[in-house]
Design a protein around this motif. Structure first.
Motif, PDB file in Angstrom:
ATOM      1  N   TYR A  45      -1.819  14.297  -6.452  1.00 60.31           N
ATOM      2  CA  TYR A  45      -0.474  14.141  -5.877  1.00 60.31           C
ATOM      3  C   TYR A  45       0.390  13.296  -6.638  1.00 60.31           C
ATOM      4  N   ARG A  46       1.779  13.229  -6.355  1.00 59.78           N
ATOM      5  CA  ARG A  46       2.809  12.199  -6.837  1.00 59.78           C
ATOM      6  C   ARG A  46       3.527  11.592  -5.884  1.00 59.78           C
ATOM      7  N   LEU A  47       3.986  10.496  -6.152  1.00 57.75           N
ATOM      8  CA  LEU A  47       5.191   9.796  -5.416  1.00 57.75           C
ATOM      9  C   LEU A  47       6.570   9.935  -6.015  1.00 57.75           C
ATOM     10  N   ILE A  77       0.734  18.277  -5.491  1.00 58.49           N
ATOM     11  CA  ILE A  77       0.913  19.192  -6.477  1.00 58.49           C
ATOM     12  C   ILE A  77       0.431  20.556  -6.230  1.00 58.49           C
ATOM     13  N   TRP A  78      -1.003  20.478  -6.149  1.00 60.23           N
ATOM     14  CA  TRP A  78      -1.698  21.877  -5.981  1.00 60.23           C
ATOM     15  C   TRP A  78      -2.847  21.850  -5.145  1.00 60.23           C
ATOM     16  N   PRO A  79      -2.485  22.012  -3.856  1.00 59.64           N
ATOM     17  CA  PRO A  79      -3.592  21.943  -2.865  1.00 59.64           C
ATOM     18  C   PRO A  79      -4.851  23.028  -3.377  1.00 59.64           C
ATOM     19  N   VAL A 116       0.735  -1.078  -0.055  1.00 59.06           N
ATOM     20  CA  VAL A 116      -0.110  -0.140  -0.136  1.00 59.06           C
ATOM     21  C   VAL A 116       1.015   1.268   0.048  1.00 59.06           C
ATOM     22  N   VAL A 117       0.694   2.067  -0.994  1.00 60.57           N
ATOM     23  CA  VAL A 117       1.656   3.210  -0.954  1.00 60.57           C
ATOM     24  C   VAL A 117       0.439   4.750  -0.877  1.00 60.57           C
ATOM     25  N   ALA A 118      -0.560   4.568  -0.720  1.00 58.69           N
ATOM     26  CA  ALA A 118      -1.537   5.744  -0.282  1.00 58.69           C
ATOM     27  C   ALA A 118      -2.958   5.105   0.059  1.00 58.69           C
ATOM     28  N   GLY A 119      -3.715   6.137   0.627  1.00 60.26           N
ATOM     29  CA  GLY A 119      -5.056   5.413   1.027  1.00 60.26           C
ATOM     30  C   GLY A 119      -5.173   4.800   2.431  1.00 60.26           C
ATOM     31  N   GLY A 120      -6.343   4.246   2.528  1.00 64.14           N
ATOM     32  CA  GLY A 120      -6.717   3.883   3.919  1.00 64.14           C
ATOM     33  C   GLY A 120      -8.031   4.170   4.346  1.00 64.14           C
ATOM     34  N   VAL A 172      -4.880  10.757  -7.389  1.00 61.54           N
ATOM     35  CA  VAL A 172      -5.839  11.917  -6.925  1.00 61.54           C
ATOM     36  C   VAL A 172      -6.483  10.875  -5.542  1.00 61.54           C
ATOM     37  N   SER A 173      -6.148  11.919  -4.614  1.00 61.35           N
ATOM     38  CA  SER A 173      -6.611  11.690  -3.086  1.00 61.35           C
ATOM     39  C   SER A 173      -7.594  12.810  -2.498  1.00 61.35           C
TER      40      SER A 173
END
Length: 652
Positions: A257-259, A266-268, A224-228, A247-248
């Motif tokens: 976002y990017r890893l 990237i642009w909040p 898992v690299v993102a999410g939850g 996208v999160s």
């Protein structure tokens, strides 16, 4: 008030205006557009054609500017994974691979040849194909229905493009309840995807997974690299230089976002860079060869298109001045991007957009036209609702050149309750809305609490509150425009499909705001729905209402079918007999209860239709039938209508 109330116009009863927007014109001249795909310099999209019984056909744009159909009849490029389907085709060097709706098999169609199946008939379904060019295969979501009496099994599988897939594919990932968006890295060494489990929906909680692929194509070190919990991750996509983007909504808004060693926002922004993943293949950002990311985001009920560019120290976002207020299906082609776009005065279209914002339309969704003087444009409307909150809508006023309503009268209102219930009203030129406004109806398209496009907190207003918040917002929206003097409070009707049909039936049963209504394949018994629906939504009601059967009393209290004795308004029902999402018994049971009450009602059932109507004759009959039903309720005779309607308990 009617916008065409000046001198020189002729008066006609509201609802009976001589509209040029007929149901026949709409279905004869309109196609659905989706699935934009780029293969080298070639551009493809998928057209859903009502005149061909709803058949979906990939179309290729030739260098000459002409178009040609890719698949011949009777091939229908659709999938039933999750029942809602979505992207189910891929193009590699001119060869198209697709799912055929009638047998759920995958086919290969090379240029100049007939389609050839590359999977056997196994009672499995496929969606969201991704090319693994290094290994000459596709990686897809497979929904396996081979074990009778058990819930379908969802997995990621690999399919060799040359065929020989006797078992329906090699399983790469299994164990989660749902999978989506398999995406291969540019070097072919990694695979990213999203997955989630019951009772979550993909807009609630998902995991972004990443794994290495060995030489044979198996997965190693999946992690898992993102999410939850309470984070929805969607749309994983690799940049050309091999960085994984996604996208999160971890901030409360679906942002990009990017890893890059660690997760980088990237642009909040308080804006939505994606949409609820009801269908496969959503694409709201794309990488151009110049390094820009062209992205679409929703803010304040409007979709914006912009270019993101990385500078030496920070990102910049430059809005693109395009004539669209809705944008979807972004696909890169060199230094330009292909999109599906629309605006209040423009139907949906496929268009090329340059980084500077230059637009070239390559396919319109409709051939029907309406003079500018008769087009009703949406007015963005905010209105107060329960608990000191605000909700949103678009108001379309009645409008037809040289026609006005009777003096000293206000127009009737048709309130639209969208489906989902996470759907959203979009400010584009909808032929169906103009069908009503050119006949003298005002139309109010409501974004009630739970709608998408306004952030996670707005979507979560429906948690445990479905059948309450959505209904209260629709009631309050109607009362707001009536109190403002825009419409006749005695002639307001409500209509909706699917979840919108449920909202409609609740509003008519538990409130007295509306004089009539129509349910298109809507829910009347949420307890029955919890017991009898498809896998994707089988636990959806846990979040919208509560866990079943523990909260059975709540389910019964929110089911209009149990309270038909409270109904005092006419109700119409339109239902597809092949509907697996909301089974036909939902409409039949409620129809019988309304008929037993002695209220005017009608049930129109369509053979061969599922959750939504695709065939021209059925779309026409449903649209004209609903108009005729309101004509019966309000005492007007619609113009330019060919259908008949057998209304039960008719007093006329």
């Amino acid at each position: 008030m009617n916008e065409q109330s000046g001198t020189g116009s002729s008066a006609h009863p509201y609802g009976a205006w001589p509209s040029p927007v007929t149901a026949e014109a709409i279905t004869a001249g309109t196609v659905g557009l989706s699935g934009v795909t780029v293969d080298g310099q070639d551009v493809y999209w998928v057209e859903s054609r009502p005149q061909e019984e709803g058949r979906s056909v990939p179309v290729r744009l030739l260098e000459s500017g002409r178009t040609e159909d890719v698949t011949p009849p009777p091939f229908n490029v659709r999938t039933r994974v999750h029942e809602y389907g979505g992207r189910c085709h891929a193009v590699l060097d001119g060869t198209v691979y697709f799912s055929h709706f009638l047998d759920d098999r995958l086919y290969r169609q090379s240029p100049g040849e007939a389609p050839v199946p590359i999977t056997p008939a196994l009672n499995v379904r496929y969606a969201d194909p991704e090319a693994d060019i290094t290994r000459s295969r596709l990686i897809l979501v497979r929904e396996d229905h081979r074990t009778e009496g058990q819930e379908a099994r969802n997995e990621l599988v690999a399919i060799a493009v040359a065929g020989g897939n006797d078992e329906g594919g090699r399983v790469l990932a299994t164990g989660a309840d749902f999978y989506a968006a398999p995406r291969v890295s540019p070097d072919g060494r990694q695979l990213a995807w999203t997955e989630w489990n019951h009772p979550n929906m993909p807009w609630d909680t998902t995991r972004l997974m990443l794994a290495e692929m060995d030489e044979d194509g198996g997965l190693l070190n999946a992690r898992v690299v993102a999410g939850g919990v309470q984070e929805s991750v969607v749309e994983p996509r690799w940049s050309p230089d091999g960085l994984l983007h996604f996208v999160s909504d971890r901030s409360g808004w679906w942002n990009l976002y990017r890893l890059n060693g660690e997760t980088e926002a990237i642009w909040p922004m308080e804006a939505e860079f994606s949409v609820p993943q009801w269908e496969f293949g959503a694409s709201r950002y794309a990488f151009l060869e110049g390094g820009e990311i062209v992205c679409a985001y929703d803010r304040a009920g409007k979709t914006h298109l912009a270019a993101l560019k990385r500078g030496p120290a920070f990102w910049t976002l430059t809005p693109l001045d395009v004539p669209f207020r809705f944008v979807a299906d972004l696909q890169p082609r060199g230094s330009e991007v292909l999109v599906i776009g629309g605006a209040p005065d423009r139907q949906l279209c496929v268009a090329r957009v340059s980084p500077a914002g230059a637009v070239e339309v390559v396919r319109e969704s409709g051939t029907w036209t309406l003079e500018a003087a008769s087009v009703s444009l949406p007015e963005a409307t905010e209105f107060p609702t329960e608990n000191g909150q605000t909700a949103f809508a678009f108001l379309y006023r009645p409008r037809l050149a040289d026609v006005r309503g009777p003096d000293a009268q206000l127009p009737p209102l048709l309130l639209l309750s969208h489906g989902g219930p996470t759907g959203a009203a979009q400010a584009v030129l909808h032929p169906e809305i103009q069908f009503w406004t050119t006949r003298g109806f005002a139309v109010l398209d409501v974004n009630y609490g739970g709608s998408s496009g306004f952030g996670r907190a707005f979507r979560q207003r429906l948690e445990g509150q479905w059948g309450l918040v959505d209904v209260q917002d629709c009631v309050n929206a109607a009362r707001f425009v009536a109190a403002r003097g825009d419409v006749d409070p005695a002639r307001m009707v409500i209509t909706g499909g699917s979840a919108g049909g449920y909202t409609t039936l609740c509003a008519l049963t538990f409130h007295d705001t509306f004089a009539a209504g129509t349910s298109h394949y809507g829910v009347s018994d949420v307890e029955a729905l919890a017991k009898d629906t498809h896998k994707f939504e089988s636990r959806y009601l846990d979040g919208l209402i509560g866990p079943y059967p523990q909260d059975r009393a709540v389910y019964q209290a929110r089911s209009p079918v149990h309270f038909a004795d409270r109904l005092t308004r006419p109700v119409a029902f339109f239902q597809g007999l092949e509907d697996r999402v909301v089974p036909p018994d939902q409409a039949r049971t409620m129809y019988e209860a309304v008929r037993a009450r002695g209220l005017p009602t009608v049930l129109v059932e369509f053979e061969g239709e599922g959750h939504g109507f695709r065939r021209a004759e059925n779309i026409r009959r449903a649209l004209e039938g609903e108009l005729m039903f309101y004509g019966h309720a309000f005492g007007f005779t619609p113009a330019n209508v060919a259908s008949t309607l057998d209304i039960q308990n008719s007093a006329r």
